[in-house]
Design a protein around this motif. Structure first.
Motif, PDB file in Angstrom:
ATOM      1  N   PHE A   1      11.192  13.294  20.924  1.00  0.00           N
ATOM      2  CA  PHE A   1      12.115  14.424  21.092  1.00  0.00           C
ATOM      3  C   PHE A   1      12.210  15.320  19.867  1.00  0.00           C
ATOM      4  O   PHE A   1      12.934  16.313  19.886  1.00  0.00           O
ATOM      5  N   GLY A   2      11.509  14.958  18.839  1.00  0.00           N
ATOM      6  CA  GLY A   2      11.604  15.826  17.662  1.00  0.00           C
ATOM      7  C   GLY A   2      10.835  15.278  16.492  1.00  0.00           C
ATOM      8  O   GLY A   2      10.175  14.226  16.578  1.00  0.00           O
ATOM      9  N   VAL A   3      10.926  16.006  15.432  1.00  0.00           N
ATOM     10  CA  VAL A   3      10.273  15.613  14.181  1.00  0.00           C
ATOM     11  C   VAL A   3      11.247  15.880  13.043  1.00  0.00           C
ATOM     12  O   VAL A   3      12.140  16.721  13.155  1.00  0.00           O
TER      13      VAL A   3
ATOM     14  N   ARG B   1       0.856  -1.187   0.000  1.00  0.00           N
ATOM     15  CA  ARG B   1       0.000   0.000   0.000  1.00  0.00           C
ATOM     16  C   ARG B   1       0.891   1.234   0.000  1.00  0.00           C
ATOM     17  O   ARG B   1       2.052   1.159   0.405  1.00  0.00           O
ATOM     18  N   PRO B   2       0.367   2.364  -0.451  1.00  0.00           N
ATOM     19  CA  PRO B   2       1.180   3.588  -0.424  1.00  0.00           C
ATOM     20  C   PRO B   2       1.487   3.939   1.031  1.00  0.00           C
ATOM     21  O   PRO B   2       0.661   3.701   1.908  1.00  0.00           O
ATOM     22  N   LEU B   3       2.640   4.495   1.255  1.00  0.00           N
ATOM     23  CA  LEU B   3       3.051   4.791   2.634  1.00  0.00           C
ATOM     24  C   LEU B   3       3.265   6.290   2.828  1.00  0.00           C
ATOM     25  O   LEU B   3       3.659   7.001   1.912  1.00  0.00           O
ATOM     26  N   HIS B   4       3.046   6.721   4.053  1.00  0.00           N
ATOM     27  CA  HIS B   4       3.333   8.098   4.449  1.00  0.00           C
ATOM     28  C   HIS B   4       4.851   8.290   4.372  1.00  0.00           C
ATOM     29  O   HIS B   4       5.605   7.519   4.972  1.00  0.00           O
ATOM     30  N   SER B   5       5.260   9.310   3.631  1.00  0.00           N
ATOM     31  CA  SER B   5       6.705   9.471   3.412  1.00  0.00           C
ATOM     32  C   SER B   5       7.419   9.928   4.677  1.00  0.00           C
ATOM     33  O   SER B   5       8.639   9.841   4.773  1.00  0.00           O
ATOM     34  N   GLY B   6       6.660  10.433   5.642  1.00  0.00           N
ATOM     35  CA  GLY B   6       7.273  10.766   6.923  1.00  0.00           C
ATOM     36  C   GLY B   6       7.514   9.512   7.749  1.00  0.00           C
ATOM     37  O   GLY B   6       8.608   9.279   8.252  1.00  0.00           O
ATOM     38  N   HIS B   7       6.496   8.692   7.839  1.00  0.00           N
ATOM     39  CA  HIS B   7       6.619   7.509   8.691  1.00  0.00           C
ATOM     40  C   HIS B   7       7.584   6.461   8.123  1.00  0.00           C
ATOM     41  O   HIS B   7       8.201   5.725   8.878  1.00  0.00           O
ATOM     42  N   TYR B   8       7.684   6.411   6.795  1.00  0.00           N
ATOM     43  CA  TYR B   8       8.459   5.323   6.193  1.00  0.00           C
ATOM     44  C   TYR B   8       9.572   5.775   5.242  1.00  0.00           C
ATOM     45  O   TYR B   8      10.321   4.945   4.746  1.00  0.00           O
ATOM     46  N   GLY B   9       9.641   7.056   4.974  1.00  0.00           N
ATOM     47  CA  GLY B   9      10.616   7.544   3.996  1.00  0.00           C
ATOM     48  C   GLY B   9      12.046   7.350   4.468  1.00  0.00           C
ATOM     49  O   GLY B   9      12.383   7.698   5.595  1.00  0.00           O
TER      50      GLY B   9
ATOM     51  N   GLY C   1       9.173  10.190  12.428  1.00  0.00           N
ATOM     52  CA  GLY C   1       9.471  10.238  11.002  1.00  0.00           C
ATOM     53  C   GLY C   1       8.758  11.388  10.315  1.00  0.00           C
ATOM     54  O   GLY C   1       9.254  11.962   9.355  1.00  0.00           O
ATOM     55  N   GLY C   2       7.604  11.732  10.835  1.00  0.00           N
ATOM     56  CA  GLY C   2       6.790  12.776  10.208  1.00  0.00           C
ATOM     57  C   GLY C   2       7.308  14.168  10.515  1.00  0.00           C
ATOM     58  O   GLY C   2       8.382  14.356  11.095  1.00  0.00           O
ATOM     59  N   THR C   3       6.535  15.135  10.102  1.00  0.00           N
ATOM     60  CA  THR C   3       6.959  16.528  10.175  1.00  0.00           C
ATOM     61  C   THR C   3       5.850  17.367  10.786  1.00  0.00           C
ATOM     62  O   THR C   3       4.688  17.170  10.473  1.00  0.00           O
ATOM     63  N   LEU C   4       6.207  18.246  11.687  1.00  0.00           N
ATOM     64  CA  LEU C   4       5.285  19.273  12.177  1.00  0.00           C
ATOM     65  C   LEU C   4       6.063  20.575  12.120  1.00  0.00           C
ATOM     66  O   LEU C   4       7.289  20.566  12.206  1.00  0.00           O
ATOM     67  N   PRO C   5       5.368  21.685  11.992  1.00  0.00           N
ATOM     68  CA  PRO C   5       6.122  22.957  11.881  1.00  0.00           C
ATOM     69  C   PRO C   5       6.625  23.437  13.232  1.00  0.00           C
ATOM     70  O   PRO C   5       6.432  24.573  13.619  1.00  0.00           O
ATOM     71  N   LEU C   6       7.261  22.536  13.951  1.00  0.00           N
ATOM     72  CA  LEU C   6       7.746  22.866  15.297  1.00  0.00           C
ATOM     73  C   LEU C   6       8.926  23.814  15.259  1.00  0.00           C
ATOM     74  O   LEU C   6       9.233  24.472  16.253  1.00  0.00           O
ATOM     75  N   TYR C   7       9.578  23.874  14.098  1.00  0.00           N
ATOM     76  CA  TYR C   7      10.768  24.713  14.011  1.00  0.00           C
ATOM     77  C   TYR C   7      10.438  26.178  14.271  1.00  0.00           C
ATOM     78  O   TYR C   7      11.282  26.936  14.708  1.00  0.00           O
ATOM     79  N   HIS C   8       9.178  26.580  14.043  1.00  0.00           N
ATOM     80  CA  HIS C   8       8.811  27.957  14.373  1.00  0.00           C
ATOM     81  C   HIS C   8       9.058  28.229  15.862  1.00  0.00           C
ATOM     82  O   HIS C   8       9.559  29.277  16.243  1.00  0.00           O
ATOM     83  N   PHE C   9       8.678  27.253  16.674  1.00  0.00           N
ATOM     84  CA  PHE C   9       8.830  27.426  18.124  1.00  0.00           C
ATOM     85  C   PHE C   9      10.301  27.506  18.500  1.00  0.00           C
ATOM     86  O   PHE C   9      10.723  28.389  19.223  1.00  0.00           O
ATOM     87  N   THR C  10      11.073  26.559  17.945  1.00  0.00           N
ATOM     88  CA  THR C  10      12.479  26.537  18.342  1.00  0.00           C
ATOM     89  C   THR C  10      13.249  27.705  17.724  1.00  0.00           C
ATOM     90  O   THR C  10      14.197  28.192  18.319  1.00  0.00           O
ATOM     91  N   GLU C  11      12.795  28.157  16.561  1.00  0.00           N
ATOM     92  CA  GLU C  11      13.511  29.287  15.950  1.00  0.00           C
ATOM     93  C   GLU C  11      13.184  30.607  16.632  1.00  0.00           C
ATOM     94  O   GLU C  11      14.070  31.418  16.891  1.00  0.00           O
ATOM     95  N   VAL C  12      11.907  30.832  16.922  1.00  0.00           N
ATOM     96  CA  VAL C  12      11.524  32.113  17.520  1.00  0.00           C
ATOM     97  C   VAL C  12      11.959  32.166  18.976  1.00  0.00           C
ATOM     98  O   VAL C  12      12.408  33.194  19.472  1.00  0.00           O
ATOM     99  N   LEU C  13      11.857  31.035  19.659  1.00  0.00           N
ATOM    100  CA  LEU C  13      12.053  31.077  21.116  1.00  0.00           C
ATOM    101  C   LEU C  13      13.302  30.345  21.596  1.00  0.00           C
ATOM    102  O   LEU C  13      13.676  30.472  22.756  1.00  0.00           O
ATOM    103  N   GLU C  14      13.924  29.607  20.727  1.00  0.00           N
ATOM    104  CA  GLU C  14      15.152  28.900  21.081  1.00  0.00           C
ATOM    105  C   GLU C  14      15.020  28.101  22.370  1.00  0.00           C
ATOM    106  O   GLU C  14      15.899  28.136  23.241  1.00  0.00           O
ATOM    107  N   GLN C  15      13.875  27.433  22.494  1.00  0.00           N
ATOM    108  CA  GLN C  15      13.652  26.605  23.681  1.00  0.00           C
ATOM    109  C   GLN C  15      13.487  25.155  23.227  1.00  0.00           C
ATOM    110  O   GLN C  15      12.973  24.910  22.146  1.00  0.00           O
ATOM    111  N   PRO C  16      13.894  24.219  24.053  1.00  0.00           N
ATOM    112  CA  PRO C  16      13.703  22.822  23.663  1.00  0.00           C
ATOM    113  C   PRO C  16      12.225  22.435  23.739  1.00  0.00           C
ATOM    114  O   PRO C  16      11.425  23.117  24.391  1.00  0.00           O
ATOM    115  N   LEU C  17      11.911  21.364  23.076  1.00  0.00           N
ATOM    116  CA  LEU C  17      10.534  20.871  23.138  1.00  0.00           C
ATOM    117  C   LEU C  17      10.527  19.362  23.175  1.00  0.00           C
ATOM    118  O   LEU C  17      11.505  18.700  22.827  1.00  0.00           O
TER     119      LEU C  17
END
Lengths: 516, 516
Positions: B245-247, A262-270, B462-478
Motif C-alpha cells: 500500500f505504500g513506500v 552484512r551491510p543492510l539496505h536502509s530501506g528494508h531494515y532501517g 521499507g524501501g522508497t520509490l518516487p511514488l509521491y510524484h504520482f500522488t502529489e500531481v494526481l492526488e490518486q491512491p496507488l
C-alpha cells in the motif's frame, strides 16, 4: 625560574669558590671560551659540518650509516675520547651504537650524552636541493633567504645563515657543537668537570628497534652513569633555552563494534536493525566528554600528582595558549582552557580515527555492519600502558559488551548481544625526571649560564620517545637539552639548522661539560 | 486476511449475482481462463517474451529504449488498446512514456497500470550469459539448474523454469503477463470491468528524472483515474501473493563538525585540543539511543498513527523477524524487538557513515581536524522531508552548534565555539494508501481470487520509490501488486524470472481486469 636557578648557581658558585675556585672560574669562562672559539673558527666549523652532512644517514642504508659511525669514531678520537662501535652479535645489518668515553681525573659524576646519528628517510622529490648536498642560505627560505657559498676559512659567519640538508638539525647538529665545545675548552685550557660517555644511536628514526638489546648487552658500560643528557630536538619557538625533563608515554587501542553480519539496505531494515555506528558513538561518548574529561573509572588514578616544583616549571613557559588557539581557529580547548603544559601531566584518550560505512559521495543507503574507532592514549608518569588499556576494556564490558580479539563468528554473535573486538596497541610508559632532581638542576643551571634568557623548563614534552628503555634498563634519570631552531623542518623536506643554534649548542655544551 | 477478503469477495459476489450475474461469473472464470491460456500457449508466451527480452532497455540507450517503446505500442495495439508515445517537447533524448487506453463501455472505474519498461544498467562481466541474450534454465542456477532450449510451440512448460536476462523480472515481467491476460480473457470471451490506462515508464531505473514533467504535462490523460496499480517488484519470499500500500520516504543529511583548522600531532596537543570525533559522537549519541529511540524533539510527532486496519495487515505477514535476526547474526533489534513491519511506520535516523581521521593500518597519532557523519532518514506517512531536516538542525543548534553551509573560514571559527556544517539531502515523502481504501480492498480481493494462499498485506514497504510524484500531481491512491520471484537477482547479474511467476501474473492480472 631563570633567576632562581641563577641565584642557586651563584650561591653554588660562591660555595665552590671557597672550596675550589678554579672550577667556578672554568665554568663561567667556558661560555666565553665557546664564543671565542666559534668567532675565530666559525667558517671551519661550518665546512667540517658540511662534510659530515654529505654522509647519508638513513638507518636502513647500512654502508652509509656505518660510514657515519666511523666519522664519529674518528672525530671524537681526535678530541681524546676512547671510541668503540657497540655491535649486536652477527648483526652487521644493524647500525652500531657509537660509544665513547672521556675520563676526567677526580670527576665525581658521569654524564652520558645521547645523540642519534641517523636521520629520517627522505623523499627527494619535495626537496629544493638534494638532501645529502648541504646548501648554505643567507637566512631561511621562508624568510626569503638566498643560497650563498660556504665561507672560506676566517671569513665572517652570520648566525642567521642556515644549512639545508637532511639531519642538519635532527640529529646531527649536536655533533659539530660537541666537537667544537671540546675544541673550545681545550683551546682555552679549561678542563671538563664530569666523566663523559657518549651514546650515539644509529636507529632512532627507525624506531630504535634494537635499543633495548644494546642497553641490556652493554649495561655495564653505563652502570656508573649519573644522568643521561639527550641532545636532540628543537628549542622553544620563542628562541629561549629549554630543558625538558621527560616525555609522555603512548599507547592505543582499536575497537570494532558489530551490527548485522552484512551491510543492510536502509530501506528494508532501517529503524529495526542495530546500527553499528550508533553503538559506537554511544560507547565512545560514554568514555569521554567532548569537553575533555575521561569518564572511565580510575583513568586518572595512577597518575603522578603535580608538584609545587612542576607548577613553578609551568610558570617558566611563555603563555602561548591563547595564541595557539587563535592560530588553530578555535575559541576553546578541553578542560575549560587549562594550559597545554598542565594537560601534558594527565593521560589522554583521543579519537584519532572513526569509521563506519561511508560519507560524502561514497555514502550509500546502507546500514554498515560494523564501526571501528582508533583511540590514541598519551600517558603520564605513573600510567602503565597495559593497566590503562585494561581500564578501557573494563569500561567497554560495563557497557554490556563481550570483548573478542578476532572477528566474531556466528556462534559468538548468537551468544552475545553486543560484541566489541578490541586490539591493543603497543605501549610506551612516560619517562619523567623530577624537576627537583639535584643533578638535573645542575644541568639547568649550566644551560642558564650559557644564555641571557630565562630557561624554559618543560616537566614533560607532549610527545613520546622510547626513553623508558633507558630508565627501565638503567634506572638513571634523564634530561633533554635541545639546541635546534624550532623552524628546522625536521622529518620534512628542506630540513635545516640555523647557524646561531649551533653556536648556542657550543656555548651550552661547554657550560654543561664544565658545570660545578 | 485471505479468508476475510474471500468472505467479502463471496458476499460481494452474491450481491452482484443478483444484480449482474454475468460479471461475477466472468471474474471467477477469469482465473480459470488465464490458467487454460498459459497451459495451451505457454511455449508461445515464452518465445514471444524471449524476443522482447532481446531488446536492450537501459534508459540512456535511446535508440534501443525507443525500440522497446515501439514494441509495447505494437503489442498492446494488437490487443485493442489505443497506444501513444508521450514525449517532452524537443526531448527525443528522453525515453517516452508509453501510454495506452482500453475503454470499456459502462465501466465505472478507471485503473491506471504502471510498469517500467527500462531496466538497470548492466556490467556484463559478471553475467553468466549476455544480459540481452535470454537463456532458459531448468531451474535457478543456485538450485543447480541447467540451460535448456526454449520450447517449441505446444511443448509442455515447467513453471520452475527460469529465463535469465536483464529486466526478465524488473520490470519487463508484467508485460508478457498483461498481454497474455488480455489474450486469455479474449479467448474465453470475458469482458474487462474497468477502463484501463497504461503508463509505461522508460526511466525508472535512471531515477525517473522527468516523471514529474510527464505527469504535469499529461495530467489530463490521467485525471479520471481512480487507482494506480504499480506492477513491479518481487513477491514475498514465502511465495505468497502480496499487495503493498505504500513506500517509505527518504532523505538524508551530512554533518561535519570541526576541531582545529589543521590536524594536530596527538603528542603535542592531545588532552588539550578539541577532538572533532569526540564532538561528533557526543552529538550523534544525543540524537538517538543505540536501542533505537530518536531523542530529537518532535521527531515522531508528524507521523500518521497506526490504525487497527494496519495492525490487521501486519498480522498477514509471516513472522520472520526471529529468523531474520538469526540470519543476520544478531540477538536483538531496535525498539526491544518490535516487528520490522511496525517499525516501517515510523521515521528512522541511521548513521550510514561516519568518518574522522583513519583507522586500522592508516591510523596515525593525529587529532583529526573534523568529523563527518552521513545520516539516513526513512520517512513515514506524514513526515515532510524538509520539516524533519529542520528538526535535526534545531537539535544540533540546541547542542550549542552554529550551523553553516560551507567550510567555516577563520572569522566564523573565531566567532563560534562549535560549528557544524550541515548539508541537506534531497527528500521524498512517503506514499501510503490506507489499507481501508475501498478500491484497494477490491484489488486485494482480486489478488486473493487468483491464489489459494493468503494475501500478504504490506501497509508500506521499507524501501522508497518516487511514488509521491504520482500522488502529489494526481492526488490518486496507488497500490503495488508484485509478481516476480523474490530470488530474481534484480539490479544484479543473472537477473531472472521464474516461469510460474509469469503464470501467477497472468492469473492475477486477469482477476484484476475483471474484478467486480
Amino acid at each position: 625560574m631563570e633567576k632562581t636557578y641563577k641565584v642557586i648557581a651563584i650561591v653554588g658558585a660562591l660555595l665552590f669558590w671557597v672550596m675550589s675556585a678554579q672550577l667556578v672560574v672554568a665554568q663561567s669562562q667556558a661560555v666565553k671560551a665557546a664564543q671565542n672559539y666559534y668567532e675565530d673558527n666559525g667558517a671551519d666549523i661550518l665546512n667540517h659540518y658540511k662534510e659530515y652532512l654529505r654522509i647519508p644517514n638513513v638507518a636502513s642504508d647500512i654502508p652509509n650509516i656505518r660510514r657515519s659511525a666511523q666519522y664519529l669514531v674518528k672525530e671524537f678520537e681526535k678530541r681524546g675520547a676512547e671510541m668503540e662501535l657497540l655491535e649486536l652479535p652477527d648483526r652487521k645489518d644493524v647500525p652500531p651504537v657509537v660509544y665513547g668515553e672521556i675520563t676526567v681525573p677526580n670527576a665525581e659524576r658521569t654524564l652520558i650524552l645521547y645523540v642519534h646519528y641517523d636521520g629520517q628517510p627522505v623523499d627527494t622529490t619535495n626537496w629544493t636541493h638534494h638532501p645529502w648536498t648541504p646548501k648554505l642560505y643567507s637566512k631561511s627560505m621562508e624568510e626569503g633567504g638566498e643560497p650563498i657559498a660556504f665561507p672560506h676559512s676566517n671569513e665572517q659567519v652570520d648566525p642567521d645563515w642556515r644549512i639545508y640538508a637532511r639531519s642538519a638539525s635532527d640529529d646531527k647538529a649536536p655533533i659539530p657543537a660537541l666537537l667544537a665545545a671540546l675544541d673550545a675548552l681545550k683551546t682555552s685550557d679549561i678542563g671538563l668537570t664530569s666523566n663523559i660517555k657518549f651514546f650515539f644511536d644509529g636507529e632512532e628514526e627507525a624506531g630504535s628497534p634494537h635499543i633495548r638489546q644494546y642497553l641490556e648487552r652493554y649495561k655495564s658500560k653505563f652502570d656508573d652513569g649519573d644522568l643521561w643528557v639527550f641532545l636532540d630536538g628543537p628549542k622553544h619557538q620563542s628562541g629561549r633555552p629549554q630543558v625538558v625533563f621527560g616525555v609522555r608515554g603512548v599507547t592505543g587501542m582499536e575497537i570494532t563494534v558489530y551490527g548485522t553480519r552484512r551491510p543492510l539496505h536502509s530501506g528494508h531494515y532501517g529503524g529495526w536493525a542495530p546500527v553499528a555506528g550508533q553503538m559506537m558513538v554511544e560507547l565512545l561518548s560514554s568514555m569521554k566528554k567532548e569537553t575533555g574529561e575521561v569518564l572511565i573509572d580510575g583513568y586518572y588514578e595512577s597518575t603522578a600528582p603535580i608538584t609545587e616544583a612542576d607548577r613553578k616549571a609551568f610558570a617558566t613557559l611563555p603563555d602561548y595558549d591563547d595564541q595557539i588557539r587563535k592560530d588553530l581557529g578555535i575559541t576553546w580547548s578541553e578542560f575549560g582552557g587549562q594550559s597545554l603544559i598542565e594537560r601534558y601531566m594527565y593521560p589522554t584518550l583521543t579519537i584519532k580515527g572513526i569509521k563506519s560505512g561511508n560519507v560524502g559521495k561514497k555514502a550509500r543507503n546502507v546500514i554498515p555492519k560494523k564501526a571501528t574507532a582508533s583511540l590514541g592514549m598519551r600517558l603520564a608518569k605513573g600510567n602503565n600502558p597495559e593497566a590503562m588499556q585494561e581500564l578501557v576494556e573494563a569500561h567497554i564490558r560495563k557497557q554490556g559488551y563481550h570483548i573478542v580479539r578476532e572477528e566474531p563468528d556466528m556462534e559468538r554473535r548468537l551468544n552475545h548481544k553486543k560484541i566489541a573486538k578490541v586490539t591493543r596497541g603497543k605501549g610506551y610508559s612516560a619517562t619523567r625526571t623530577s624537576v627537583d632532581n639535584p643533578m638535573a638542576k645542575q644541568i639547568v643551571s649550566a644551560v642558564a649560564d650559557a644564555s641571557d634568557e630565562e630557561v624554559i623548563l618543560y616537566p614533560t614534552y607532549g610527545g613520546t620517545l622510547p626513553l623508558y628503555h633507558f630508565t627501565e634498563v638503567l634506572e638513571q634519570p634523564l634530561i633533554i637539552v635541545p639546541i635546534a631552531n624550532h623552524d628546522n623542518n625536521q622529518h620534512a623536506p628542506d630540513e635545516n639548522i640555523r647557524i646561531g643554534n649551533i653556536w648556542y649548542g657550543i656555548e651550552t655544551y661547554s657550560s654543561i661539560l664544565t658545570m660545578d
